[in-house]
Design a protein around this motif. Structure first.
Motif, PDB file in Angstrom:
ATOM      1  N   ASP A 140     -31.926 -15.398 -49.630  1.00 40.87           N
ATOM      2  CA  ASP A 140     -32.641 -14.275 -50.239  1.00 40.87           C
ATOM      3  C   ASP A 140     -33.909 -14.754 -50.942  1.00 40.87           C
ATOM      4  O   ASP A 140     -34.988 -14.195 -50.742  1.00 40.87           O
TER       5      ASP A 140
ATOM      6  N   ASN B  24     -25.008 -14.020 -42.576  1.00 34.45           N
ATOM      7  CA  ASN B  24     -25.566 -12.959 -43.414  1.00 34.45           C
ATOM      8  C   ASN B  24     -26.598 -12.194 -42.589  1.00 34.45           C
ATOM      9  O   ASN B  24     -27.765 -12.576 -42.503  1.00 34.45           O
TER      10      ASN B  24
ATOM     11  N   SER C 128     -27.963  -9.255 -42.990  1.00 31.94           N
ATOM     12  CA  SER C 128     -29.023  -8.572 -43.728  1.00 31.94           C
ATOM     13  C   SER C 128     -30.202  -9.506 -44.000  1.00 31.94           C
ATOM     14  O   SER C 128     -31.358  -9.147 -43.763  1.00 31.94           O
ATOM     15  N   GLN C 129     -29.942 -10.708 -44.484  1.00 28.99           N
ATOM     16  CA  GLN C 129     -31.020 -11.670 -44.737  1.00 28.99           C
ATOM     17  C   GLN C 129     -31.640 -12.155 -43.433  1.00 28.99           C
ATOM     18  O   GLN C 129     -32.840 -12.405 -43.362  1.00 28.99           O
TER      19      GLN C 129
ATOM     20  N   LEU D 251     -31.973 -10.303 -40.775  1.00 26.01           N
ATOM     21  CA  LEU D 251     -32.822  -9.193 -40.369  1.00 26.01           C
ATOM     22  C   LEU D 251     -34.147  -9.202 -41.117  1.00 26.01           C
ATOM     23  O   LEU D 251     -35.215  -9.067 -40.515  1.00 26.01           O
ATOM     24  N   ILE D 252     -34.089  -9.395 -42.429  1.00 29.36           N
ATOM     25  CA  ILE D 252     -35.313  -9.429 -43.230  1.00 29.36           C
ATOM     26  C   ILE D 252     -36.205 -10.579 -42.771  1.00 29.36           C
ATOM     27  O   ILE D 252     -37.415 -10.404 -42.589  1.00 29.36           O
TER      28      ILE D 252
ATOM     29  N   ALA E 111     -31.013  -4.467 -36.656  1.00 25.33           N
ATOM     30  CA  ALA E 111     -31.049  -3.364 -37.632  1.00 25.33           C
ATOM     31  C   ALA E 111     -30.148  -2.220 -37.187  1.00 25.33           C
ATOM     32  O   ALA E 111     -29.435  -1.625 -38.003  1.00 25.33           O
TER      33      ALA E 111
ATOM     34  N   ILE F  49     -26.354  -3.287 -37.508  1.00 27.20           N
ATOM     35  CA  ILE F  49     -25.766  -3.268 -38.853  1.00 27.20           C
ATOM     36  C   ILE F  49     -26.003  -1.945 -39.586  1.00 27.20           C
ATOM     37  O   ILE F  49     -25.495  -1.747 -40.683  1.00 27.20           O
TER      38      ILE F  49
ATOM     39  N   ASP G 251     -29.069  -0.378 -40.649  1.00 28.26           N
ATOM     40  CA  ASP G 251     -30.039  -0.428 -41.742  1.00 28.26           C
ATOM     41  C   ASP G 251     -31.263   0.399 -41.351  1.00 28.26           C
ATOM     42  O   ASP G 251     -32.212  -0.107 -40.751  1.00 28.26           O
TER      43      ASP G 251
ATOM     44  N   GLU H  54     -34.930  -0.792 -42.651  1.00 27.22           N
ATOM     45  CA  GLU H  54     -35.472  -1.912 -41.877  1.00 27.22           C
ATOM     46  C   GLU H  54     -35.845  -1.449 -40.474  1.00 27.22           C
ATOM     47  O   GLU H  54     -36.858  -1.879 -39.927  1.00 27.22           O
TER      48      GLU H  54
END
Length: 170
Positions: free
Chosen positions: A33, A67, A69-70, A72-73, A102, A105, A107, A110
């Motif tokens: 993160d 992870n 989410s991270q 994806l970012i 995205a 998951i 989101d 995103e």
């Protein structure tokens, strides 16, 4: 906070302190993160190579620990950097990978940001305003549904592409 105020040096210093702590305690999710945060600060400061390095590190850690989410970012930010550097085909490759993730998951924010990047890259590579407009409209629909400020930016972008088309956007 420093990043959003434009105090990049202070933001980097705070992130580096946090990064050292996360590494000392072995907190990989927060390490990924903060690496993405550092990359975002460098990107805002137009230090694209440095930003890319940090997002790539974040992506590797996020992949290692699962992870999504991270991951994806990091993927979206890497694509943004490629697009900002004029490497549109590389950007599109990363955006499409990120879009799949995205949607996987669930989101939507995103997804909307990725669709914006795809639209801009499409406009720059294929010179197809109609195709780009469709993708911008998809992003706008998501942003409106979420009620986020990005909806107005997407609406303005569509309107500035073709004023006649913009009149029908609501």
């Amino acid at each position: 906070m420093h990043h959003y105020k434009g105090s990049y040096e202070e933001g980097l210093a705070a992130c580096r302190q946090a990064l050292a702590i996360y590494r000392d305690i072995g907190d990989l999710p927060d390490e990924a993160d903060v690496l993405n945060d550092i990359g975002a600060i460098y990107q805002s400061a137009a230090c694209h190579d440095e930003a890319l390095i940090h997002h790539q590190k974040a992506r590797l850690i996020a992949e290692e620990i699962g992870n999504l989410s991270q991951q994806l970012i990091a993927l979206r930010k890497i694509a943004d950097i490629h697009r900002g550097s004029g490497r549109y085909e590389e950007a599109l490759d990363h955006y499409h990978t990120a879009l799949t993730l995205a949607r996987e998951i669930g989101d939507p924010y995103e997804e909307g940001k990725i669709l914006e990047g795809i639209a801009e890259s499409t406009l720059n590579t294929q010179r197809q305003p109609h195709a780009a407009r469709i993708v911008f409209r998809q992003a706008l629909d998501i942003f409106e549904r979420l009620g986020v400020p990005e909806a107005e930016s997407a609406r303005i972008r569509i309107e500035t592409m073709d004023p006649a088309f913009g009149l029908s956007v609501s």
